[in-house]
Design an enzyme around this catalytic site. Structure first.
Site: not given
Length: 159
Positions: A116, A91, A87-89
């Protein structure tokens, strides 16, 4: 603003499916069920910067340096057959990492759809230094609008 956020997230998800067609996605609901289940948990990778990770992250997440293909694959070579959720902020960065892992031969790799930001907007658990928090790094002032204001960490406090 929530309706606008929803439309932006839908657009981002569509863009990411087109940009990374071979990357499997996992919704936040599906991921929450996996995390809550008794089964063996997946390896969780955070593809954000150190500063973003320090504000909050998912419990048990390992941060990976997205600028180093070798670091990612060599660090994880023992996990070739283990399920991996990245995951990241929102995607994009995590989709790049998921794509790298698939090309390197990892068998079960998923990108957390909505990232996230969506997870936090759904009031799902985050941690900071092992303690529960709802604050999340906004990445920058533009992308930060995708996070509910009460959960958005102030960029001024982070500088």
């Amino acid at each position: 603003m929530w309706m606008g956020r929803s439309l932006i997230f839908d657009g981002l998800k569509g863009f990411l499916r087109l940009r990374f067609p071979f990357v499997q996605c996992l919704t936040t609901g599906e991921f929450a069920q996996i995390v809550d289940s008794e089964a063996s948990p997946p390896l969780i990778l955070d593809a954000r910067s150190e500063e973003e990770y320090a504000v909050s992250h998912l419990r048990e997440a390992r941060r990976v340096d997205i600028n180093s293909d070798d670091t990612i694959t060599s660090t994880l070579k023992e996990s070739k057959d283990r399920a991996i959720v990245v995951y990241c902020s929102v995607g994009y960065r995590s989709a790049k990492v998921a794509q790298q892992l698939k090309k390197a031969g990892f068998n079960s790799v998923f990108n957390l759809e909505g990232g996230l930001f969506q997870w936090a907007n759904e009031q799902r658990p985050l941690v900071r230094s092992g303690q529960p928090t709802q604050q999340i790094h906004p990445y920058n002032s533009v992308w930060g609008i995708l996070i509910k204001k009460r959960d958005r960490a102030s960029l001024k406090r982070l500088e």
